[in-house]
Design an enzyme around this catalytic site. Sequence first.
Site, PDB file in Angstrom:
ATOM      1  N   ARG A   1       0.065  -7.799 -11.933  1.00 54.73           N
ATOM      2  CA  ARG A   1       1.346  -7.516 -11.261  1.00 54.73           C
ATOM      3  C   ARG A   1       2.658  -8.835 -10.397  1.00 54.73           C
ATOM      4  O   ARG A   1       1.767  -9.532  -9.828  1.00 54.73           O
ATOM      5  CB  ARG A   1       1.213  -6.847  -9.844  1.00 54.73           C
ATOM      6  CG  ARG A   1       2.133  -5.956  -9.086  1.00 54.73           C
ATOM      7  CD  ARG A   1       2.262  -4.904  -8.162  1.00 54.73           C
ATOM      8  NE  ARG A   1       1.765  -4.728  -7.431  1.00 54.73           N
ATOM      9  CZ  ARG A   1       1.180  -3.317  -7.348  1.00 54.73           C
ATOM     10  NH1 ARG A   1       2.084  -2.352  -7.612  1.00 54.73           N
ATOM     11  NH2 ARG A   1      -0.503  -3.819  -5.785  1.00 54.73           N
TER      12      ARG A   1
ATOM     13  N   ARG B   1       0.698 -12.342  -5.119  1.00 57.40           N
ATOM     14  CA  ARG B   1       0.463 -11.887  -4.046  1.00 57.40           C
ATOM     15  C   ARG B   1      -0.404 -11.731  -3.565  1.00 57.40           C
ATOM     16  O   ARG B   1      -1.504 -11.504  -4.608  1.00 57.40           O
ATOM     17  CB  ARG B   1       1.201  -9.975  -3.817  1.00 57.40           C
ATOM     18  CG  ARG B   1       2.824  -9.967  -3.512  1.00 57.40           C
ATOM     19  CD  ARG B   1       2.429  -8.256  -2.990  1.00 57.40           C
ATOM     20  NE  ARG B   1       0.867  -7.507  -2.479  1.00 57.40           N
ATOM     21  CZ  ARG B   1       1.555  -6.250  -2.163  1.00 57.40           C
ATOM     22  NH1 ARG B   1       2.209  -5.937  -2.242  1.00 57.40           N
ATOM     23  NH2 ARG B   1       0.715  -5.559  -1.781  1.00 57.40           N
TER      24      ARG B   1
ATOM     25  N   ARG C   1      -7.000   9.372   5.293  1.00 56.75           N
ATOM     26  CA  ARG C   1      -8.373   8.838   4.322  1.00 56.75           C
ATOM     27  C   ARG C   1      -9.587   9.134   5.075  1.00 56.75           C
ATOM     28  O   ARG C   1     -10.631   8.745   3.837  1.00 56.75           O
ATOM     29  CB  ARG C   1      -8.067   7.165   5.254  1.00 56.75           C
ATOM     30  CG  ARG C   1      -6.431   6.372   4.373  1.00 56.75           C
ATOM     31  CD  ARG C   1      -6.552   4.948   4.595  1.00 56.75           C
ATOM     32  NE  ARG C   1      -4.908   4.550   3.368  1.00 56.75           N
ATOM     33  CZ  ARG C   1      -4.785   3.351   3.218  1.00 56.75           C
ATOM     34  NH1 ARG C   1      -5.238   2.408   3.717  1.00 56.75           N
ATOM     35  NH2 ARG C   1      -3.597   3.630   2.932  1.00 56.75           N
TER      36      ARG C   1
ATOM     37  N   ARG D   1     -10.202  -4.279  -2.602  1.00 53.32           N
ATOM     38  CA  ARG D   1      -9.678  -3.047  -1.781  1.00 53.32           C
ATOM     39  C   ARG D   1      -9.195  -1.922  -2.476  1.00 53.32           C
ATOM     40  O   ARG D   1     -10.240  -1.197  -2.009  1.00 53.32           O
ATOM     41  CB  ARG D   1      -8.152  -3.238  -2.205  1.00 53.32           C
ATOM     42  CG  ARG D   1      -6.944  -4.551  -1.508  1.00 53.32           C
ATOM     43  CD  ARG D   1      -5.759  -4.947  -2.257  1.00 53.32           C
ATOM     44  NE  ARG D   1      -5.161  -3.947  -1.894  1.00 53.32           N
ATOM     45  CZ  ARG D   1      -3.947  -4.062  -3.159  1.00 53.32           C
ATOM     46  NH1 ARG D   1      -3.606  -4.978  -4.041  1.00 53.32           N
ATOM     47  NH2 ARG D   1      -3.259  -2.920  -2.706  1.00 53.32           N
TER      48      ARG D   1
END
Length: 212
Positions: A126, A152, A87, A163
Site C-alpha cells: 500500500r 507509511r 478489542r 500489527r
Amino acid sequence: MIAILVGPPGSGKGTQAKVLTGKFGIPQISTGDMLRAAKAAGTLDPQYRAIMDAGGLVPDQAMIDLIDKRIDDADCKNGFLLDGFPRTVPQAEALERLLAGRSLTIDAVLQLDVARSLLEERLIHRRTDKRSGQIYHLVYNPPPPDAELEHRADDRPEAVGKRLDAYEAMTAALLPYYEAKGLLRRVDGVGKPEEVTARVLGALGRAHPEES
C-alpha cells in the site's frame, strides 16, 4: 441498528463501514479517531494525553466515557457502527454495561475474515500519494506515473507483522465471547468490495430475520 465491525488491519473495514453508515443512516464511531480529535482540540484529560504521548494505551474507562458522550448526539438516534472498540473482553463487558444503562443492545458483531498472507500483501504494497492523500496498491490499484508515493511506517513489513500479531493477541478471546452470545457474524472479506458488502448485508439480515 447497533453493530460492531471487527477485522484486522487490511481487512477492508474502512470500505465496508462507509457503505453501512450510508445504507443505514448511522454514524461510524471510531474510538481512535475520537481520542485523536479530543487530543487535538485540547479536551482530552491531561493524564490520558500523557499516556498517548508516551505511546501507551488509554484506559478502558476513558474509551467508554468517549462513547457514552458520543452516542448522546442526534445522529446516533437510529444506532451506530463501532469501529476499533471493543478489542478485549473487559472492554466488551464495559460496553454492554453502558448500553444496558440506556436500554440498548448490540444487534451484531461483524468479523471480516481474511487470510494473514493476503493481509500482509494488502498492507505492505500500500502506498499514499503525498499530494492528494489518495491510497494506491502497487499490485491491485497501481498509482499514476506522476504520483509522489509515501510508504507509511506502519505498512512496512516489520511493522505489519507486529500489527497483525497484536490484533490476533487482543481479539483471541473477544470473538469466542461474542460467538457464545450468538452475536458474531463471520464474513469472508476476500473479493471485490461490492461482493464483500453483499455478504455483510446478508449477515446483518440474519441478525434481523424479520427484515430480510
